[in-house]
Design a protein around this motif. Sequence first.
Motif, PDB file in Angstrom:
ATOM      1  N   VAL A  31       0.751  -1.318  -0.040  1.00  0.00           N
ATOM      2  CA  VAL A  31      -0.112   0.098  -0.022  1.00  0.00           C
ATOM      3  C   VAL A  31       0.815   1.189   0.011  1.00  0.00           C
ATOM      4  O   VAL A  31       0.611   1.959  -0.909  1.00  0.00           O
ATOM      5  N   ASP A  34       2.865   2.440  -3.113  1.00  0.00           N
ATOM      6  CA  ASP A  34       1.958   3.162  -4.077  1.00  0.00           C
ATOM      7  C   ASP A  34       1.334   4.441  -3.634  1.00  0.00           C
ATOM      8  O   ASP A  34       0.707   5.293  -4.108  1.00  0.00           O
ATOM      9  N   HIS A 101      -3.291  -3.393  -4.454  1.00  0.00           N
ATOM     10  CA  HIS A 101      -2.027  -3.063  -4.662  1.00  0.00           C
ATOM     11  C   HIS A 101      -1.339  -4.228  -4.993  1.00  0.00           C
ATOM     12  O   HIS A 101      -1.535  -5.574  -4.397  1.00  0.00           O
ATOM     13  N   ARG A 146       0.009   3.916 -11.786  1.00  0.00           N
ATOM     14  CA  ARG A 146      -0.678   2.461 -11.403  1.00  0.00           C
ATOM     15  C   ARG A 146      -0.938   1.927 -12.574  1.00  0.00           C
ATOM     16  O   ARG A 146      -1.835   1.303 -13.153  1.00  0.00           O
ATOM     17  N   THR A 149      -2.115  -2.005 -12.834  1.00  0.00           N
ATOM     18  CA  THR A 149      -3.472  -2.118 -12.556  1.00  0.00           C
ATOM     19  C   THR A 149      -4.326  -1.731 -13.502  1.00  0.00           C
ATOM     20  O   THR A 149      -5.197  -2.458 -13.902  1.00  0.00           O
TER      21      THR A 149
END
Length: 305
Positions: A31, A34, A101, A146, A149
């Motif tokens: 976590v 990021d 994450h 990100r 993702t």
Amino acid sequence: MRRHSLAPPSPDRLTVRPSDPADEPAALGLVNADRLPGQPPATPAMFADALAGRSRADADWWAELDPPVTVVAAGPGGAVHGIVSYALRPEDDTGLILWAHCGEQPSVARALIGQAVAAFAHRAVDAFHITSALTLGLECLPVRHRPATRAALVRAGFADGRRWRYLRRELPAPELPRVPALLVGPGPDGDPRKRQLTVRDERDGTVVAEALVGAHDGYGALWWIGVEEHARGRGLARPLLGSALATLADDLGATQVILLLDDDDTDATAQDIQDRTAAAALYDRAGFTEIDVLHAFTRPRTGPA
């Protein structure tokens, strides 16, 4: 930005399993790897709230959900490479991917998103639509930070929609003017970390401008600022912004501040776009810089109703 240092195993060597308390240190590491500039570090207390489906922000939306399911993607040696939390909203039978994450490792991102989608079967799924306890008001996915993702979501059939610009600046801001007669009170929800700022017309006492600010451990947020339509053109916006930032720094102890600027043209009127352009110019002149853009994602229902 720092990423998770463990080399990702191939997808067929990943094990997706329910999260357990022993995963907390690795999960918090993911976590915080990021974490965007302007966001406080995630703590064990914040992580516990996220696991339980609690959040001060968007609390009403969280109350609509079933208890979240949280799973991790682990390698052959048991090392945790990623984590995702998701829940069902019974009212409309829609699944939500709440937060995820993975150190931006593509194979791990695909495994986590695939697990969440499979859990909801044929249902529609929204991803990154509400704010978790792990952030200060970060509602959507920061796609520049990100990319893996985002790619995993698109690959899984999610539509990618731009929603917000994420802006930040350091505090204090002594160069900005302030409103001479400003009323400062508690936030409307009773949160002691928030302040409501109000400017009233000297002639009749009507409200002409308002702002809402909040701070957490030195990290500030400008939640709302607005000038009533009938009071525009009086030069109130810049002094109100200066007063809001001064309140964050002097009263709430913030050393930096973030804000989210609407960037979604869906259903936007010409006036909306004009107001947004004016707001962007105000923040640019006040020293805010864009850190990222935030996107929400939606996957339509598949199969039988």
